[in-house]
Design a protein around this motif. Structure first.
Motif, PDB file in Angstrom:
ATOM      1  N   MET A   1     -45.720  43.797  30.649  1.00 53.24           N
ATOM      2  CA  MET A   1     -45.378  45.119  31.184  1.00 53.24           C
ATOM      3  C   MET A   1     -44.127  45.676  30.496  1.00 53.24           C
ATOM      4  O   MET A   1     -44.057  46.860  30.179  1.00 53.24           O
ATOM      5  CB  MET A   1     -45.148  45.035  32.704  1.00 53.24           C
ATOM      6  CG  MET A   1     -46.412  44.843  33.515  1.00 53.24           C
ATOM      7  SD  MET A   1     -47.559  46.233  33.342  1.00 53.24           S
ATOM      8  CE  MET A   1     -48.793  45.540  32.274  1.00 53.24           C
TER       9      MET A   1
ATOM     10  N   HIS B   1     -44.713  49.119  28.305  1.00 48.86           N
ATOM     11  CA  HIS B   1     -44.044  50.378  28.651  1.00 48.86           C
ATOM     12  C   HIS B   1     -43.006  50.758  27.593  1.00 48.86           C
ATOM     13  O   HIS B   1     -42.833  51.945  27.291  1.00 48.86           O
ATOM     14  CB  HIS B   1     -43.417  50.276  30.040  1.00 48.86           C
ATOM     15  CG  HIS B   1     -44.439  50.292  31.138  1.00 48.86           C
ATOM     16  ND1 HIS B   1     -45.137  51.418  31.480  1.00 48.86           N
ATOM     17  CD2 HIS B   1     -44.909  49.306  31.939  1.00 48.86           C
ATOM     18  CE1 HIS B   1     -45.985  51.137  32.460  1.00 48.86           C
ATOM     19  NE2 HIS B   1     -45.872  49.850  32.753  1.00 48.86           N
TER      20      HIS B   1
ATOM     21  N   ASN C   1     -40.893  51.933  35.064  1.00 49.35           N
ATOM     22  CA  ASN C   1     -42.315  51.588  35.165  1.00 49.35           C
ATOM     23  C   ASN C   1     -42.565  50.107  34.879  1.00 49.35           C
ATOM     24  O   ASN C   1     -43.436  49.487  35.499  1.00 49.35           O
ATOM     25  CB  ASN C   1     -43.144  52.441  34.196  1.00 49.35           C
ATOM     26  CG  ASN C   1     -43.220  53.884  34.646  1.00 49.35           C
ATOM     27  OD1 ASN C   1     -42.930  54.192  35.804  1.00 49.35           O
ATOM     28  ND2 ASN C   1     -43.578  54.780  33.748  1.00 49.35           N
TER      29      ASN C   1
ATOM     30  N   SER D   1     -44.282  48.060  37.840  1.00 52.85           N
ATOM     31  CA  SER D   1     -45.643  47.549  37.600  1.00 52.85           C
ATOM     32  C   SER D   1     -45.654  46.019  37.574  1.00 52.85           C
ATOM     33  O   SER D   1     -46.574  45.386  38.111  1.00 52.85           O
ATOM     34  CB  SER D   1     -46.221  48.118  36.302  1.00 52.85           C
ATOM     35  OG  SER D   1     -45.375  47.809  35.218  1.00 52.85           O
TER      36      SER D   1
END
Lengths: 257, 256
Positions: free
Chosen positions: A213, A217, A234, A238
């Motif tokens: 992640m 991102h 994010n 996430s």
């Protein structure tokens, strides 16, 4: 009909995001297992992710173990079952709290840093520069972070398990008047290999998710400082949600009826 | 003669916005082409399409007669091993010292030993006017002009056949801009390389170009030797090179 539109949009956005992550994950994993492998970069990341996370993960585990002993003692005392405190502490730490709390702490500390670093490299054209210098950015930036995080989370969680159990022992012996050797004997006889192993498998999966992640991102951030900030947020959100979701899935796989 | 780089009707859109509407231009070996044009006319997109950082929607891009429009994997790597690129913001790796930035393409791209690559890096730093004392510094410790020099040293480190310069003088004072322009011209001459630059700095154009192409609304609207730019007879070119607000050019608002 008007009410259904936002739901439909949200579902489509979720599916599109899932697809984008899947398209990123495939090549990322491929680069993790195909040469050239940047061993020095992996080692550096392992130190960054594992060694430097020890204080925050250790403290979290210590206080969680201590609170767990206090709370379970209060509850079990009502049924004269205080002797189960050691069992509850070791089971909770090894199966759930060790990997989940370490995962969440690493997501906050490392996932955010990965997204910010790679995101900044994206918006300052450093990733484009890597490409023009005949270096695959996925292999050079993403693969070492994923390999390192997946590997190093295992010993990190093992440390968290031990520190958490010792936190429970500390409170039980100094505050709740447990006998030290009885507490430790209870802990060792009750815990089973599967309890520890399942937690360590979760640790590896959470390490993979946090790094994936963070890299995803960061790699796809756009639009300057604001874009990097959004990517960082994010990445943490996430990763945290996926950790909790996958924790349930893995628990159901290991211990489900 | 086969062109070193040849673009034919290259198109690129982002959603409904067409940035390149059919770019056609040739660059001969040893030529220094400068693409001029206002912000948002597609200069950077053109460069990124050639480098493969963006994939063109249509048209074709050839290098030495070989099509590279949609080249991937080993084919793209072979092309990239022949080029050097100076980015607008220098794009130096801030986690690496200066010498490792310069030697990056040699160590990672060509597998050269670090010690040998460091010697080459010091030579290239000297070629852009930087002494060995700079080698151990990190990019954040350098001024904008020095970062551009380091970036130029990195671009020429592998002795590339084709050099790309993206807004090489943006953000520099006029004197430092002239120093960078001179370095670019001299190093391109030393290597005998083909160069493609994009800029809206007319001082750069006059110093480093042998050929100029003007991009407007996604198309090349004028292309010719730099000596002819003042007599192009093209109202768009005249307005641009004299920096007049009045004229046929309507500036785009969004970057492209």
């Amino acid at each position: 009909m008007v009410l259904l539109q936002p739901i439909g949009r949200a579902v489509l956005a979720l599916l599109a995001a899932t697809g984008r992550v899947a398209l990123f994950t495939g090549p990322a994993v491929g680069h993790c297992v195909s040469p050239p492998i940047y061993w020095r970069a992996i080692l550096r990341q392992m130190v960054d992710i594992g060694f430097y996370s020890l204080p925050v993960v250790g403290l979290t585990a210590l206080f969680t173990g201590m609170v767990l002993a206090l709370q379970s003692y209060t509850g079990f005392a009502r049924f004269n079952a205080e002797g189960a405190v050691a069992n509850v502490v070791v089971l909770s730490m090894t199966r759930e709290l060790g990997p989940v709390l370490a995962g969440l702490m690493v997501a906050g500390r490392v996932g955010a840093a990965m997204a910010a670093e790679i995101g900044t490299m994206r918006v300052t054209e450093q990733i484009d520069a890597l490409t023009t210098l005949s270096t695959n950015p996925m292999k050079y930036l993403v693969a070492p972070r994923i390999v390192a995080a997946t590997l190093v989370m295992v010993p990190l969680v093992l440390v968290a398990d031990i520190v958490g159990v010792m936190g429970g022992w500390l409170v039980s012996v100094t505050k709740l008047n447990f006998n030290s050797s009885t507490y430790l004997l209870n802990t060792l006889t009750f815990v089973q290999t599967m309890d520890v192993v399942s937690g360590l498998v979760k640790a590896a999966v959470f390490g993979f998710v946090v790094s994936l992640m963070g890299c995803y991102h960061g790699f796809n951030s756009r639009g300057g400082a604001r874009g990097v900030g959004t990517a960082t947020t994010n990445a943490v959100v996430s990763a945290s949600i996926l950790i909790l979701l996958l924790d349930y899935v893995l628990t159901a796989m290991f211990f489900g009826a | 003669m086969t062109a070193k780089l040849s673009l034919r009707d290259v198109t690129k859109s982002f959603g409904s916005k067409t940035v390149l509407a059919g770019v056609t231009v040739d660059v001969q070996p040893g030529e220094s082409l400068v693409i001029i044009g206002g912000s948002g006319t597609g200069k950077s997109v053109t460069l990124k399409c050639i480098l493969g950082l963006l994939e063109a929607d249509g048209g074709s891009i050839h290098c030495d007669g070989r099509e590279i429009t949609h080249a991937r994997g080993a084919e793209r790597a072979a092309f990239l091993s022949r080029i050097g690129m100076l980015f607008q913001g220098a794009a130096l790796f801030d986690s690496l010292p200066v010498w490792q930035n310069v030697a990056f393409g040699l160590i990672q791209g060509r597998g050269m030993a670090a010690l040998e690559a460091k010697d080459v890096a010091l030579t290239k730093l000297a070629a852009v006017g930087l002494g060995p004392e700079v080698a151990a510094l990190f990019p954040s410790e350098l001024s904008g002009g020095m970062q551009k020099r380091v970036s130029l040293a990195r671009a020429i480190a592998t002795d590339p056949e084709i050099l790309f310069f993206d807004e090489p003088t943006t953000g520099l004072d006029p004197i430092m801009a002239d120093v960078i322009n001179s370095l670019i011209r001299d190093r391109v001459d030393d290597l005998g390389a083909t160069a493609i630059s994009i800029t809206h700095d007319m001082a750069s154009v006059r110093k480093i170009a042998t050929k100029v192409a003007m991009l407007y609304q996604g198309r090349i609207i004028w292309c010719g030797p730099v000596e002819e730019i003042d007599h192009s007879g093209n109202a768009f070119v005249d307005q641009f090179i004299h920096g007049r607000a009045d004229g046929p050019i309507r500036m785009a608002v969004r970057a492209g």
